[in-house]
Design an enzyme around this catalytic site. Structure first.
Site, PDB file in Angstrom:
ATOM      1  N   CYS A   1       0.817  -1.214   0.000  1.00  0.00           N
ATOM      2  CA  CYS A   1       0.000   0.000   0.000  1.00  0.00           C
ATOM      3  C   CYS A   1       0.849   1.262   0.000  1.00  0.00           C
ATOM      4  O   CYS A   1       0.879   2.017   0.974  1.00  0.00           O
ATOM      5  CB  CYS A   1      -0.936  -0.019   1.190  1.00  0.00           C
ATOM      6  SG  CYS A   1      -2.041  -1.427   1.127  1.00  0.00           S
TER       7      CYS A   1
ATOM      8  N   TYR B   1      20.963  -7.050  -0.863  1.00  0.00           N
ATOM      9  CA  TYR B   1      20.129  -5.998  -0.261  1.00  0.00           C
ATOM     10  C   TYR B   1      18.659  -6.112  -0.675  1.00  0.00           C
ATOM     11  O   TYR B   1      17.954  -5.112  -0.757  1.00  0.00           O
ATOM     12  CB  TYR B   1      20.701  -4.598  -0.580  1.00  0.00           C
ATOM     13  CG  TYR B   1      22.158  -4.484  -0.175  1.00  0.00           C
ATOM     14  CD1 TYR B   1      22.508  -4.457   1.172  1.00  0.00           C
ATOM     15  CD2 TYR B   1      23.181  -4.469  -1.119  1.00  0.00           C
ATOM     16  CE1 TYR B   1      23.839  -4.409   1.559  1.00  0.00           C
ATOM     17  CE2 TYR B   1      24.517  -4.423  -0.735  1.00  0.00           C
ATOM     18  CZ  TYR B   1      24.838  -4.384   0.595  1.00  0.00           C
ATOM     19  OH  TYR B   1      26.154  -4.340   0.978  1.00  0.00           O
TER      20      TYR B   1
END
Ligand SMILES: *Cc1c(COP(=O)(O)O)cnc(C)c1O
Length: 445
Positions: free
Chosen positions: A368, A397
Site C-alpha cells: 500500500c 540488499y
C-alpha cells in the site's frame, strides 16, 4: 559477444533457456521452482557465488600477496550462506548481534569474522568477544572504551582495526556513499580524529591494533576511488610508522559494482582486485612501508547477480497513452531498493525469456504505497495472470532488507546448483508474523 546481446536477456551465471523454453538457473527450471516453493521466491545460483569468490581470491593468489576476503553479510545472509562461505574459505563481516548469532548457528569460524558498525552496543561487543569474533573494526571513541572495559572484565585481548573516514566520495548514488567526510562512519582523517584514536588504542594493551579500514561507498564502477583511498590510508600509516607502529592490515572495504541493467558497466571482479593490489604495492613501496595484508569486503558483488526473484503476475491496470501497470505478488517488502534508491532492474517472463516483447509495462508491487514499484518501463511479451516474472540481480540488499509491511510474509529462498534445488530460508507464515504479538485477550472484550 555475451549471449545476452542477442537474446532478450543477459545470462548471468548458469542462467539459460532450457528445452521447454523456460528460464533455467543452476540446471533447474524456474517454473518448477515457482510451482514447488511458491512465489515470491528468491533463487540463488550457487555456482555463480563460488565463481565470484574464486575470482576475488585468484588475483591475490597470483600476485602472491597476503590477503583476506571477508564477505559483507549484510548483502544477504542465512545459515546456509555462512556455511557456503566457510566451505569456500571466505571470512565475513558482521554488523550486529543477530549476524553473529546466525554465523554461530551455522558453525562459521568466527575467528575469520570482522565486526563493523557505528553504534555497536556493549551487549553486542560482549557477545562478539565471548563468541570469538576475530577482529573488531573500531568506529568511534565510545566504542574503544566499551570494548576495553569488556576485555578487562573477561581478561582478554582482541585484534582491532580503526575505521577511517578518508574524505573520499566514490562516484555513486549519494544515499549509498559512506566514505565522504560528512559521514556517520569512522574516525575522520582531516580533523586529526584518526590519529587521536590511534594514540588512544596504542595506550590500551588489550586492543591489538593491526591496521586500518575504510569503505568508500557502494556500486563503484572504477578504481579511482580505491586509489585515492589507498593513498590516504598509506599516508596515514606512514605517519604512524614515524610513531613506531607498523600496520599489518590495510582493509579497503567493498563496493565493487554489479550489472543491474545494460546502463551499468562494472569492471570484472578480478580487475578491481588487480588494480587494488597494484596501487597498494606501489604506494607502500613509495612510502617505504612493508606491504600490509590487503583485505577486501565485497558484499553486493558476491551475491547480487547470483540472485533472481520469481513473482507471480496478478492484476493489471491500463491507462491508455500513459502506462500499463502489471502487478506481482511481492514488491517493496521483499525488495525495497527501487523505492529507496530508485534502483533499476530488468525482468523476463520465466515461461518465455526469449519471446519478442510486444508492450512496455511497469511492474508494481502489492504493497500500500504508490512508490511500491519494482521496474519502470519494461519491454515484455504478452503476459497473463498466473505467469511467472523473473527479476534479475536481486541477490544483494533484497531479502536482507525485507520487511513485513502490510503483514505480508517474507519470501522463501532457495539455492540451486547442478540441477538440484535446496530450500535455505522457509517462506514466512502468518503465524510467524503474529508470534511475537502479545495476545492477552483483555477481559473487557
Ligand atoms: C556494506 C559494506 C561493505 C559491502 O559493500 P558492497 O557494496 O555490498 O560491496 C563492505 N564494508 C563495509 C564496512 C560495509 O559497510
Amino acid at each position: 559477444m555475451k549471449a545476452g546481446d542477442v537474446l532478450h536477456y543477459y545470462q548471468y551465471g548458469t542462467q539459460t533457456t532450457n528445452q521447454a523454453g523456460h528460464l533455467s538457473i543452476g540446471g533447474v527450471d524456474t517454473l518448477e521452482l515457482a510451482h514447488e516453493y511458491g512465489t515470491p521466491l528468491v533463487v540463488y545460483d550457487v555456482a555463480l557465488i563460488k565463481q565470484r569468490i574464486a575470482e576475488f581470491k585468484q588475483v591475490f593468489e597470483a600476485a602472491g600477496v597476503a590477503y583476506k576476503v571477508t564477505y559483507a553479510s549484510k548483502a544477504f545472509t542465512a545459515i546456509a550462506m555462512y556455511q557456503l562461505l566457510a566451505e569456500q574459505g571466505v571470512g565475513c563481516d558482521v554488523v550486529s548481534g543477530g549476524e553473529i548469532y546466525t554465523a554461530q548457528q551455522a558453525g562459521f569460524p568466527l575467528a575469520t569474522a570482522s565486526f563493523h558498525g557505528n553504534n555497536k552496543s556493549a551487549a553486542e561487543l560482549e557477545y562478539a568477544v565471548t563468541a570469538g569474533v576475530g577482529t573488531i573494526v573500531l568506529d568511534n571513541f565510545h566504542e574503544i572504551d566499551l570494548l576495553n572495559d569488556i576485555l578487562t572484565t573477561q581478561d582478554k585481548t582482541i585484534d582491532v582495526l580503526l575505521r577511517i573516514s578518508p574524505g573520499i566520495s566514490a562516484h555513486t548514488h549519494e544515499y549509498i556513499m559512506t566514505g565522504q567526510e560528512d559521514s556517520k562512519f569512522g574516525f575522520d582523517l582531516k580533523s586529526g580524529q584518526a590519529t587521536t584514536a590511534f594514540e588512544k588504542v596504542q595506550a590500551l594493551p588489550r586492543l591489538n591494533l593491526r591496521g586500518v579500514h575504510c569503505h568508500i561507498g557502494s556500486q563503484i564502477f572504477e578504481t579511482k576511488g580505491f586509489e585515492m583511498a589507498a593513498e590516504a590510508m598509506i599516508a596515514l600509516l606512514a605517519q604512524w610508522q614515524q610513531q613506531g607502529f607498523t600496520a599489518q592490515v590495510l582493509n579497503l572495504g567493498g563496493g565493487f559494482g554489479v550489472r543491474y541493467t545494460a546502463e551499468d558497466q562494472p569492471l570484472a571482479p578480478q580487475d578491481y582486485v588487480r588494480d587494488i593490489v597494484k596501487i597498494v604495492k606501489n604506494q607502500a613501496a613509495a612510502a617505504q612501508l612493508p606491504l600490509p595484508e590487503i583485505w577486501i569486503e565485497p558484499g553486493r558483488s558476491m551475491v547480487a547477480e547470483a540472485g533472481t526473484s520469481l513473482y507471480t503476475i496478478g492484476s493489471r491496470k491500463d491507462l491508455p497513452g500513459i502506462r500499463h501497470y502489471l502487478a506481482v505478488d511481492g514488491g517493496m517488502g521483499d525488495n525495497i531498493r527501487p523505492a529507496l534508491y530508485e534502483a533499476k532492474y530488468t525482468a523476463v517472463l520465466a515461461n518465455a525469456p526469449e519471446a519478442e516483447p510486444v508492450e512496455t509495462v511497469s511492474i508494481a508491487g502489492k504493497y500500500c504505497e504508490s512508490g511500491d514499484m519494482l521496474v519502470w518501463d519494461l519491454p515484455l511479451p504478452q503476459s497473463k495472470p498466473g505467469d511467472v516474472l523473473a527479476m534479475f540481480v536481486t541477490g544483494a540488499y533484497g531479502y536482507s532488507m525485507a520487511s513485513n509491511y502490510n503483514r505480508n510474509p517474507r519470501p522463501a529462498v532457495v539455492f540451486v546448483e547442478n540441477g538440484q534445488a535446496r530450500l535455505v530460508i522457509k517462506r514466512e507464515t502468518y503465524a510467524d508474523m503474529a508470534h511475537l504479538d502479545v495476545n492477552e485477550s483483555p477481559s473487557h472484550l
